[in-house]
Write a protein that holds these residues in place. Structure first.
Motif, mmCIF file in Angstrom:
data_model
loop_
_atom_site.group_PDB
_atom_site.id
_atom_site.type_symbol
_atom_site.label_atom_id
_atom_site.label_comp_id
_atom_site.label_asym_id
_atom_site.label_seq_id
_atom_site.Cartn_x
_atom_site.Cartn_y
_atom_site.Cartn_z
ATOM 1 N N TYR A 157 43.167 38.775 38.949
ATOM 2 C CA TYR A 157 41.696 38.851 38.844
ATOM 3 C C TYR A 157 41.070 37.534 39.313
ATOM 4 O O TYR A 157 40.140 37.518 40.106
ATOM 5 C CB TYR A 157 41.349 39.118 37.382
ATOM 6 C CG TYR A 157 39.993 39.731 37.113
ATOM 7 C CD1 TYR A 157 39.664 40.984 37.614
ATOM 8 C CD2 TYR A 157 39.058 39.082 36.307
ATOM 9 C CE1 TYR A 157 38.436 41.576 37.322
ATOM 10 C CE2 TYR A 157 37.832 39.664 36.010
ATOM 11 C CZ TYR A 157 37.527 40.910 36.522
ATOM 12 O OH TYR A 157 36.312 41.487 36.224
ATOM 13 N N ASP A 158 41.610 36.427 38.816
ATOM 14 C CA ASP A 158 41.093 35.112 39.215
ATOM 15 C C ASP A 158 41.302 34.882 40.703
ATOM 16 O O ASP A 158 40.453 34.329 41.396
ATOM 17 C CB ASP A 158 41.797 33.998 38.421
ATOM 18 C CG ASP A 158 41.113 33.756 37.081
ATOM 19 O OD1 ASP A 158 39.983 34.246 36.899
ATOM 20 O OD2 ASP A 158 41.716 33.090 36.217
ATOM 21 N N SER A 165 34.253 31.229 42.964
ATOM 22 C CA SER A 165 33.637 31.899 41.816
ATOM 23 C C SER A 165 32.947 30.874 40.911
ATOM 24 O O SER A 165 33.523 29.843 40.582
ATOM 25 C CB SER A 165 34.708 32.648 41.020
ATOM 26 O OG SER A 165 34.129 33.108 39.817
ATOM 27 N N ARG A 169 37.762 29.953 34.700
ATOM 28 C CA ARG A 169 38.952 30.799 34.850
ATOM 29 C C ARG A 169 39.539 31.154 33.488
ATOM 30 O O ARG A 169 39.073 30.689 32.456
ATOM 31 C CB ARG A 169 39.976 30.083 35.721
ATOM 32 C CG ARG A 169 39.357 29.787 37.065
ATOM 33 C CD ARG A 169 40.314 29.515 38.155
ATOM 34 N NE ARG A 169 39.681 30.003 39.384
ATOM 35 C CZ ARG A 169 40.301 30.649 40.334
ATOM 36 N NH1 ARG A 169 41.579 30.888 40.234
ATOM 37 N NH2 ARG A 169 39.662 31.052 41.408
ATOM 38 N N ARG A 170 40.617 31.935 33.511
ATOM 39 C CA ARG A 170 41.242 32.450 32.281
ATOM 40 C C ARG A 170 41.822 31.326 31.420
ATOM 41 O O ARG A 170 42.187 30.268 31.935
ATOM 42 C CB ARG A 170 42.359 33.420 32.656
ATOM 43 C CG ARG A 170 43.505 32.748 33.381
ATOM 44 C CD ARG A 170 44.462 33.729 33.992
ATOM 45 N NE ARG A 170 45.544 33.057 34.710
ATOM 46 C CZ ARG A 170 45.440 32.559 35.920
ATOM 47 N NH1 ARG A 170 44.292 32.622 36.576
ATOM 48 N NH2 ARG A 170 46.474 31.966 36.499
ATOM 49 N N PHE A 195 38.479 35.205 29.419
ATOM 50 C CA PHE A 195 38.039 35.044 30.801
ATOM 51 C C PHE A 195 36.541 35.326 30.852
ATOM 52 O O PHE A 195 35.936 35.634 29.824
ATOM 53 C CB PHE A 195 38.828 35.975 31.746
ATOM 54 C CG PHE A 195 38.609 37.451 31.516
ATOM 55 C CD1 PHE A 195 39.230 38.108 30.460
ATOM 56 C CD2 PHE A 195 37.797 38.199 32.359
ATOM 57 C CE1 PHE A 195 39.033 39.476 30.240
ATOM 58 C CE2 PHE A 195 37.595 39.561 32.156
ATOM 59 C CZ PHE A 195 38.217 40.196 31.088
#
Ligand code: FAD
Length: 579
Positions: A157-158, A165, A169-170, A195
């Motif tokens: 996903y990241d 973005s 981040r997570r 996240f």
């Protein structure tokens, strides 16, 4: 590409009160139109703005109010869709993440970052189910997702969100850290993942702003609510004005069916029966439970319920939004059942077993049908959430091509609209001149981003209008930079807080009636304001708002009472409100 044409001011007279007579007159004086868009949900609204940008003449008609179908029934997330990675929907997730990031900058007044917490109860569970789905085993039922599956998913996903973005981040918390941070958390937890995605605080308003923007970008496009497509006659599309009962006809060169869950019904009315939609219904509850709201710490809890379905809850102005179900249905409209209420309340206990929740705390509930593509033999959670644009060629009885905007996420409306507009331009033989990627929406235009800039903006507005700064802060929070239009209107007369709901004022309600295509009391209670969603629509409130709307919109005798009765009835029946 050129720069987009400058918008005309939305305060200008032509955007005020699209009265019945005026809209009927407009349709009568424009019997031919290049594009007819059927449906004023987010997909239709997004497309109207794209066409306005490209200078194409277009008419959008909506049978009820704008953004009153599936687009008003969502979880209010602007997200990439972590879950869709299991179904290998990489294209969709990448596109949705890009659109999420664009919305964060183009609509900062309504779209804001939302921290998401996933409690993880196991290390390896969900591995088989995720792997089976990943390799294309269609019937695989979703199940609990353990640490391994979630870590892999979030890494991807990241990566798909890209380095640019704007969101953090997570991060993972150990069991000890998680229980220290969220003391009510289920002690069986092994870890939590955190996240970021985003939330749209007022989707109904954002959708309306797209329509207002479209009309102010181009005099060749118009959007009318309470105008239903009824059928065909002599190659024309028949429209019915739902408020007066009058019938009209338009001759389009091309039709876009953006009727969401009603797409097949509309195609049938146009003599082109289809089976494009296989909807699933989803319900949400709004709970007044301060303990639960506090326990979320302003973060969204996103977790696998006992049956493997993803559920979520997060705080919403002191209340809690809890969702959702995913049940196949045949009809385009659905209601939240007592079984769904039990299912959703029970889901909270998976995360916070020590916090008691009960049905008596529900202040509002809503339900809608996801306009998913028709498929056979798939578990609802496995049906694609991507959009598609099937094309129907002209025939003798319906002498225009029809594009149907099937599926899609709220999040991806701009990309879907852009792709649809490109196909339409090709069909009409016109060039593509502008692009909407950097185009701010409504009150997101010239948005003062930092607290310092906001302070200066509010001070200047206060000096110009004489409206107190505290009041302007409230308007800014509600309308972004469109607070300037609201304040200009408010400053033009004697204002006072509503007796029944002092957070809103008399002239603010008048402004909404005049500037925002309000036709019924329900439009104000459920979509222009958050009175309904927040469970604040008591009989006293709706009566006071109805009196203002009736006076400003010139409702004939008896209409105010009818509106109150109808709105109260629907609030009780569809939204479980104690009115
Ligand atoms: C429970 C649920 C949760 C969701 N959660 C999210 C989420 O968190 N994030 C996200 O990105 N997406 C979410 N979605 C998906 C998203 O909301 C929808 O895919 C999207 O809103 C579909 O928009 P639409 O414009 O195609 O349909 P709609 O919003 O339904 O619009 C279609 C419109 O057509 C009108 N219409 C129908 N027939 C006629 C006619 N004869 N004449 C004129 N008008 C007509 C209807 O009145 C309706 O307003 C969710 C959806 C649901 C139901």
């Amino acid at each position: 590409m050129d720069n987009p044409p400058a918008s005309r001011s939305v305060t200008s007279q032509e955007n005020f009160a699209s009265s019945n007579l005026e809209r009927l007159a407009w349709i009568e004086s424009h019997p031919e139109v290049s594009v007819l868009i059927i449906g004023g949900g987010i997909n239709g609204a997004g497309l109207l703005r794209e066409l306005a940008l490209q200078g194409v003449d277009a008419l959008l008609v909506e049978k009820s109010d704008f953004c009153s179908g599936a687009s008003a029934a969502g979880s209010r997330l602007i997200h990439g869709g972590l879950r869709y990675l299991e179904n290998r929907e990489f294209r969709l997730v990448r596109e949705a993440l890009r659109e999420r990031n664009l919305l964060l900058s183009n609509a900062p007044h309504y779209v804001r970052p939302l921290p998401v917490v996933m409690p993880l109860f196991d290390r390896f569970s969900g591995l088989w189910s995720a792997a089976a789905s990943f390799v294309g085993f269609a019937a695989a039922q979703p199940s609990q997702r353990g640490t391994f599956v979630v870590k892999t998913g979030l890494m991807l996903y990241d990566w798909l969100a890209g380095r640019s973005s704007p969101l953090p981040r997570r991060r993972f918390l150990s069991r000890r850290q998680a229980l220290a941070t969220y003391p009510h958390l289920n002690p069986c937890v092994r870890a939590t993942a955190r996240f970021y995605d985003a939330q749209v605080s007022h989707p109904e308003r954002l959708c309306l702003e797209l329509l207002l923007d479209a009309e102010s970008l181009s005099p060749k496009v118009r959007a009318f609510n309470y105008t239903r497509v009824e059928g065909l006659a002599d190659g024309c599309v028949l429209l019915r004005d739902e408020l007066s009962g009058r019938r009209l006809a338009v001759r389009p060169r091309l039709v876009v069916n953006a009727a969401g869950p009603w797409i097949d019904q509309v195609n049938a009315r146009l003599n082109r029966p289809t089976r494009l939609i296989g909807g699933t219904k989803g319900s949400h509850l709004v709970l007044a439970n301060p303990e639960l709201a506090a326990a979320t710490r302003g973060e969204m809890f996103f977790f696998t319920n006992r049956d493997g379905r993803i559920c979520l809850f997060y705080s919403l102005d002191g209340k809690v939004l809890l969702g959702t179900t995913d049940i196949p249905v045949e009809e385009p409209e659905a209601e939240c059942t007592p079984e769904e209420v039990v299912y959703l309340l029970d889901a909270v206990r998976v995360v916070f077993p020590s916090i008691s929740v009960s049905a008596s705390e529900i202040v509002f509930r809503f339900c809608g049908v996801r306009p998913l593509p028709f498929t056979e033999g798939l578990a609802p959670g496995r049906i694609s959430r991507d959009h598609r644009l099937p094309f129907i060629s002209p025939s003798q009885t319906s002498p225009f091509p029809i594009f149907s905007m099937v599926g899609g996420k709220w999040t991806t409306f701009r990309a879907f609209a852009e792709q649809t507009a490109t196909r339409i331009l090709t069909e009409l033989g016109r060039p593509c001149r502008h692009n909407s990627r950097g185009l701010a929406i409504g009150g997101g235009k010239q948005y003062p981003a930092t607290p310092m800039e906001q302070k200066a903006w509010l001070a200047a507005l206060s000096e110009r209008t004489g409206v107190a700064r505290d009041r302007l802060s409230e308007l800014f929070e509600r309308y972004g930079t469109r607070a300037a239009e609201a304040a200009n209107y408010i400053a033009g007369g004697v204002d006072r807080p509503l007796d029944s709901s002092p957070r809103y004022s008399l002239r603010e309600i008048e402004f909404l009636c005049l500037a925002e295509k309000v036709q019924t009391l329900e439009d104000l209670i459920l979509r222009r304001t958050l009175l309904g969603l927040h469970g604040e629509a008591s009989l006293t409130v709706i009566s006071e708002v109805a009196a203002i709307a009736g006076r400003v919109l010139g409702w004939p005798a008896g209409r105010i009472e009818d509106e109150i009765t109808r709105t109260a009835g629907r609030l009780r029946a569809l939204h479980g409100c104690a009115v």
